[in-house]
Design a protein around this motif. Sequence first.
Motif, mmCIF file in Angstrom:
data_model
loop_
_atom_site.group_PDB
_atom_site.id
_atom_site.type_symbol
_atom_site.label_atom_id
_atom_site.label_comp_id
_atom_site.label_asym_id
_atom_site.label_seq_id
_atom_site.Cartn_x
_atom_site.Cartn_y
_atom_site.Cartn_z
ATOM 1 N N TRP A 1 -8.162 -51.258 -43.068
ATOM 2 C CA TRP A 1 -7.513 -51.745 -44.281
ATOM 3 C C TRP A 1 -8.212 -51.247 -45.542
ATOM 4 O O TRP A 1 -7.560 -50.995 -46.566
ATOM 5 C CB TRP A 1 -7.434 -53.269 -44.267
ATOM 6 C CG TRP A 1 -6.242 -53.748 -43.500
ATOM 7 C CD1 TRP A 1 -6.213 -54.270 -42.234
ATOM 8 C CD2 TRP A 1 -4.884 -53.712 -43.943
ATOM 9 N NE1 TRP A 1 -4.934 -54.565 -41.857
ATOM 10 C CE2 TRP A 1 -4.094 -54.235 -42.879
ATOM 11 C CE3 TRP A 1 -4.260 -53.300 -45.112
ATOM 12 C CZ2 TRP A 1 -2.707 -54.339 -42.980
ATOM 13 C CZ3 TRP A 1 -2.880 -53.402 -45.208
ATOM 14 C CH2 TRP A 1 -2.126 -53.925 -44.151
ATOM 15 N N ALA A 2 -9.535 -51.093 -45.471
ATOM 16 C CA ALA A 2 -10.268 -50.548 -46.610
ATOM 17 C C ALA A 2 -9.809 -49.116 -46.895
ATOM 18 O O ALA A 2 -9.619 -48.724 -48.056
ATOM 19 C CB ALA A 2 -11.773 -50.575 -46.339
ATOM 20 N N ARG B 1 -6.890 -47.894 -46.088
ATOM 21 C CA ARG B 1 -5.514 -47.976 -46.593
ATOM 22 C C ARG B 1 -5.484 -48.297 -48.085
ATOM 23 O O ARG B 1 -4.690 -47.729 -48.838
ATOM 24 C CB ARG B 1 -4.737 -49.029 -45.806
ATOM 25 C CG ARG B 1 -4.364 -48.595 -44.392
ATOM 26 C CD ARG B 1 -3.804 -49.742 -43.587
ATOM 27 N NE ARG B 1 -3.304 -49.306 -42.282
ATOM 28 C CZ ARG B 1 -2.964 -50.122 -41.313
ATOM 29 N NH1 ARG B 1 -3.062 -51.450 -41.482
ATOM 30 N NH2 ARG B 1 -2.523 -49.648 -40.156
ATOM 31 N N VAL B 2 -6.350 -49.211 -48.513
ATOM 32 C CA VAL B 2 -6.414 -49.567 -49.939
ATOM 33 C C VAL B 2 -6.873 -48.355 -50.751
ATOM 34 O O VAL B 2 -6.315 -48.049 -51.817
ATOM 35 C CB VAL B 2 -7.363 -50.758 -50.161
ATOM 36 C CG1 VAL B 2 -7.612 -50.974 -51.653
ATOM 37 C CG2 VAL B 2 -6.781 -52.026 -49.530
ATOM 38 N N LEU B 3 -7.888 -47.648 -50.246
ATOM 39 C CA LEU B 3 -8.375 -46.447 -50.930
ATOM 40 C C LEU B 3 -7.259 -45.412 -51.057
ATOM 41 O O LEU B 3 -7.076 -44.803 -52.124
ATOM 42 C CB LEU B 3 -9.552 -45.858 -50.157
ATOM 43 C CG LEU B 3 -10.080 -44.499 -50.661
ATOM 44 C CD1 LEU B 3 -10.622 -44.624 -52.077
ATOM 45 C CD2 LEU B 3 -11.147 -43.962 -49.722
ATOM 46 N N LEU C 1 -4.011 -45.966 -51.013
ATOM 47 C CA LEU C 1 -2.989 -46.458 -51.936
ATOM 48 C C LEU C 1 -3.401 -46.200 -53.380
ATOM 49 O O LEU C 1 -2.599 -45.734 -54.199
ATOM 50 C CB LEU C 1 -2.754 -47.949 -51.708
ATOM 51 C CG LEU C 1 -1.722 -48.614 -52.642
ATOM 52 C CD1 LEU C 1 -0.358 -47.951 -52.474
ATOM 53 C CD2 LEU C 1 -1.637 -50.113 -52.352
ATOM 54 N N VAL C 2 -4.664 -46.483 -53.701
ATOM 55 C CA VAL C 2 -5.173 -46.226 -55.052
ATOM 56 C C VAL C 2 -5.103 -44.732 -55.367
ATOM 57 O O VAL C 2 -4.679 -44.333 -56.459
ATOM 58 C CB VAL C 2 -6.623 -46.739 -55.194
ATOM 59 C CG1 VAL C 2 -7.220 -46.296 -56.531
ATOM 60 C CG2 VAL C 2 -6.676 -48.257 -55.072
ATOM 61 N N TYR D 1 -8.003 -37.271 -45.947
ATOM 62 C CA TYR D 1 -7.318 -38.165 -45.014
ATOM 63 C C TYR D 1 -6.337 -37.395 -44.139
ATOM 64 O O TYR D 1 -6.230 -37.649 -42.933
ATOM 65 C CB TYR D 1 -6.571 -39.266 -45.768
ATOM 66 C CG TYR D 1 -5.663 -40.062 -44.864
ATOM 67 C CD1 TYR D 1 -6.176 -40.995 -43.974
ATOM 68 C CD2 TYR D 1 -4.280 -39.836 -44.866
ATOM 69 C CE1 TYR D 1 -5.349 -41.705 -43.115
ATOM 70 C CE2 TYR D 1 -3.447 -40.538 -44.015
ATOM 71 C CZ TYR D 1 -3.990 -41.470 -43.137
ATOM 72 O OH TYR D 1 -3.172 -42.146 -42.282
ATOM 73 N N SER E 1 -8.343 -37.458 -56.699
ATOM 74 C CA SER E 1 -7.473 -38.263 -55.824
ATOM 75 C C SER E 1 -6.794 -37.375 -54.789
ATOM 76 O O SER E 1 -6.618 -37.768 -53.629
ATOM 77 C CB SER E 1 -6.428 -39.017 -56.649
ATOM 78 O OG SER E 1 -5.617 -38.124 -57.399
#
Length: 252
Positions: free
Chosen positions: A82-83, A85-87, A89-90, A38, A31
């Motif tokens: 958004w994809a 952003r979700v990645l 966040l996880v 990023y 992670s």
Amino acid sequence: MLVTDGTRARRSGLRELWDSSIGKKIAVAVSGAVLVGYVVLHMLGNLNSLYGPGGGDARVDEYAHWLRTFGEPLLPHGFVLWAVRVLLLVAVIVHITGVVQLRARSRAARGGHASRRIGRSFSSATTMVTGTLLLAFIVFHILQFTTLTIDVTPLSEGAVYANLYNAFQKWYFVLLYVLAVGSLGFHLRHGVWSAVQTLGLDSPERNQPLRRTAGALAVVIVVGFLLVPILFWTNALGEPATVTAALTGAIR
């Protein structure tokens, strides 16, 4: 039934891996690698600001617009953004949860006593502090430049260059970002080296070059991020065109 049993077995295996200390360390390392990737891309994107206002058509504004329209018309507007952003966040949730649980286990194994390891680097000794500061800063950064909630200075949707210019005319925002990016540098230096160890990529003959690489990466990222607020604050980057012009390429 076989499919169900196989699915359950995979879930059980993942749960067992997560419950183990080595599994948590691997999850933290992976992670963390996602987040580092990023950070590098975000830094490169920010450097589009160095092209200046562009007569009301700033390159960084065009870059922001491209991020939201990437994949169209095959994918909906903003889908890829958004994809990502979700990645992220996880990745953040996994990273923080893993670190906190590993620290709790380590403390429990010592009977609740704090660790006093001799020879620890500053970046290693302060990793929890810098991590906490970064989490707080990320929330602030999103509220300021993504949702435009913190509008101490004039902010307009899509006018990225103008938003940055206006914000970084304030010395306290510049100072805040300098402190945050400094924390990021220390956190990265320790985090990258720890990930290398966790993933088994270290060895006696490679350790010194790997440590230097981790340090060099941290320095490059710190310098890359700090260029933007400092150059705006010193007016090395020109004043944006009028708000109307700056919004010509705005993201709707």
